[in-house]
Design a protein around this motif. Structure first.
Motif, short mmCIF file in Angstrom:
data_model
loop_
_atom_site.label_atom_id
_atom_site.label_comp_id
_atom_site.label_asym_id
_atom_site.label_seq_id
_atom_site.Cartn_x
_atom_site.Cartn_y
_atom_site.Cartn_z
N GLU A 9 -1.85 17.37 34.82
CA GLU A 9 -2.21 15.96 34.94
C GLU A 9 -3.14 15.52 33.81
OE1 GLU A 9 -2.73 15.06 39.17
OE2 GLU A 9 -3.96 13.37 38.47
N ASN A 10 -2.70 14.50 33.10
CA ASN A 10 -3.49 13.88 32.02
C ASN A 10 -4.07 14.91 31.05
OD1 ASN A 10 -3.04 11.29 33.01
ND2 ASN A 10 -4.72 11.51 34.47
N LEU A 11 -3.27 15.90 30.75
CA LEU A 11 -3.73 16.98 29.86
C LEU A 11 -3.82 16.48 28.42
CD1 LEU A 11 -4.40 20.04 29.93
CD2 LEU A 11 -2.00 20.46 29.35
N SER A 12 -4.99 16.73 27.79
CA SER A 12 -5.19 16.25 26.43
C SER A 12 -5.88 17.30 25.58
CB SER A 12 -6.07 14.98 26.42
OG SER A 12 -5.46 13.94 27.15
N LYS A 13 -5.54 17.32 24.30
CA LYS A 13 -6.28 18.13 23.34
C LYS A 13 -6.51 17.30 22.08
CE LYS A 13 -8.33 21.77 21.88
NZ LYS A 13 -9.42 22.43 22.61
N PHE A 14 -7.78 17.02 21.80
CA PHE A 14 -8.13 16.25 20.61
C PHE A 14 -8.86 17.15 19.63
CE2 PHE A 14 -8.80 12.28 23.53
CZ PHE A 14 -7.43 12.25 23.77
N ILE A 72 -4.82 21.49 35.12
CA ILE A 72 -3.62 22.33 35.20
C ILE A 72 -3.72 23.06 36.53
CG2 ILE A 72 -2.36 24.25 34.18
CD1 ILE A 72 -4.11 23.54 31.56
N ARG A 73 -2.99 22.61 37.52
CA ARG A 73 -3.05 23.25 38.83
C ARG A 73 -1.90 24.21 39.03
NH1 ARG A 73 -6.97 20.51 41.44
NH2 ARG A 73 -7.24 18.50 40.42
N VAL A 74 -2.24 25.45 39.40
CA VAL A 74 -1.25 26.44 39.76
C VAL A 74 -1.49 26.76 41.23
CG1 VAL A 74 -0.34 28.74 39.32
CG2 VAL A 74 -1.21 27.37 37.42
N ASN A 75 -0.46 26.55 42.06
CA ASN A 75 -0.62 26.67 43.52
C ASN A 75 -1.82 25.86 44.00
OD1 ASN A 75 1.60 28.37 44.13
ND2 ASN A 75 0.49 30.10 43.27
N GLY A 76 -2.01 24.69 43.41
CA GLY A 76 -3.06 23.79 43.87
C GLY A 76 -4.44 24.03 43.27
#
Ligand code: ADP
Ligand code: MG
Length: 357
Positions: A9-14, A72-76
């Motif tokens: 969700e809304n993953l960003s890398k600046f 970054i959710r893995v199994n919540g």
């Protein structure tokens, strides 16, 4: 509905960039607010031209690179938010396979040691148990256990990628992030590795984030497709819809030149006309507008958000007007869509000529 295995969700890398003038640094948005889900046992392919942010996304999802923002959710559980022992345990569930197995395998280690290393790190059993697991892994990827004493350079490219896959599987992950896993291989070997990955997926119930450049491979592997352009996902959805009825003009351009498997490789860099702008100084509004046949004034000023079109989502303010069908002649409604596209195109050319006159 069960919870997705992976929720990004809304993953960003600046990255900060030196601008060379007095007004300080600017920011390169390598990945800009990317969101997608993946259910257990399924594959999402992430496609787009080089430099659009695929590897950066892959490295963040694998826990190798810290995100600037997003979850970054893995199994919540958010793996981007935890530290220490818990992070270690969570990250075991996600392993990465790299494009170039020669570069990603330690050339001075024998294969047996390469495969044992993650088992030692994650505290898997005693020496005998590890040896048994390593032999099992060799069998799983179609290599002979007699070859455990060999070094990476004593294998072919395809065999080395099998070792890369075995190493990723050692600690029994649920999710593999595969960054262009067959791009460095001969075409004849690519199919073998793709088939191995499909077999392993059904045998072990694995989920894949499959980064790819080659659309023929994507067509074979993916359940879902996400298309990236300059750090953003501009279209995503079930594979059949994305291939048959792409909504975004960029996806239409990218997919209009997809060859059939066996007739050659698709290269998005060649399929798409025009230069890719720099993510340091991206075009305003819709990043794609300077290359888009349908762009209007509004496209220069409005950042398009992903909107639903049935099961797929596209970030284009004109997606409603633009015919949904790709230029593949076998797609349903091809003729009507082509005629409609030509009509819009001629209207646009007409209005541009009027504006310039
Ligand atoms: P892809 O895998 O789709 O080719 P990448 O994720 O490797 O794209 O790169 C996306 C963008 O981010 C590119 O413009 C690249 O130059 C830039 N980039 C990647 N890593 C770094 C870094 N460590 N520092 C600065 N810029 C980077
Ligand atoms: Mg890459």
């Amino acid at each position: 509905m069960t919870e997705p295995l992976l929720q990004v969700e809304n993953l960003s890398k600046f990255y900060p960039v030196k601008s060379g003038n007095l007004f300080g640094s600017r920011v390169m948005r390598a990945v800009d607010s990317v969101s997608f889900n993946l259910r257990r046992g399924e594959t999402i392919a992430v496609v787009g031209e080089s430099g659009c942010g695929k590897s950066t996304t892959a490295r963040m999802v694998s826990g190798l690179l810290a995100p600037t923002a997003g979850s970054i959710r893995v199994n919540g559980k958010n793996i981007a938010g935890v530290k220490g022992r818990e992070a270690f345990a969570l990250r075991r569930q996600v392993q990465m396979v790299f494009q170039d197995p020669m570069a990603s395998l330690n050339a001075r280690m024998k294969v047996g040691a390469i495969l044992e290393e993650p088992l030692i790190i994650h505290g898997h059993g005693n020496r005998a148990a590890r040896r048994q697991r390593v032999e099992e892994l060799m069998g799983l990827v179609g290599l002979r256990k007699e070859h455990l004493d060999r070094y990476p350079h004593q294998f072919s490219g395809g065999q080395r990628q099998r070792i890369g896959i075995a190493r990723a599987l050692a600690v029994e992950p649920e999710l593999l992030v595969l960054d262009e896993p067959v791009s460095a291989l001969d075409v004849s070997v690519q199919a073998q590795i793709i088939n191995l990955l499909k077999d392993l997926q059904s045998k072990l119930g694995l989920s894949y984030v499959f980064i790819a450049h080659d659309l023929a491979v994507v067509k074979h592997m993916a359940d879902h497709v996400a298309v990236m352009y300059l750090g953003r996902i501009i279209e995503q959805g079930p594979k059949a819809q994305i291939f048959d009825t792409p909504r975004h003009p960029y996806t239409q351009m990218l997919f209009s030149a997809v060859p059939q498997i066996g007739l050659g490789r698709a290269n998005p860099d060649r399929a798409v006309k025009g230069e890719m702008p720099s993510p340091v100084n991206p075009p305003s509004g819709c990043h794609f507008h300077p290359r888009c046949a349908y762009s209007t004034d509004a496209c220069r000023t409005t950042r398009p958000e992903l909107a639903d079109f049935g099961a797929q989502q596209a970030a284009c303010i004109r997606a409603d007007e633009i015919p949904a069908y790709a230029t593949t002649q076998s797609a349903p409604g091809y003729k009507e869509a082509a005629a409609q596209r030509m009509k819009i195109y001629h209207e646009m050319i007409g209005s541009r000529q009027q504006a310039e006159a």
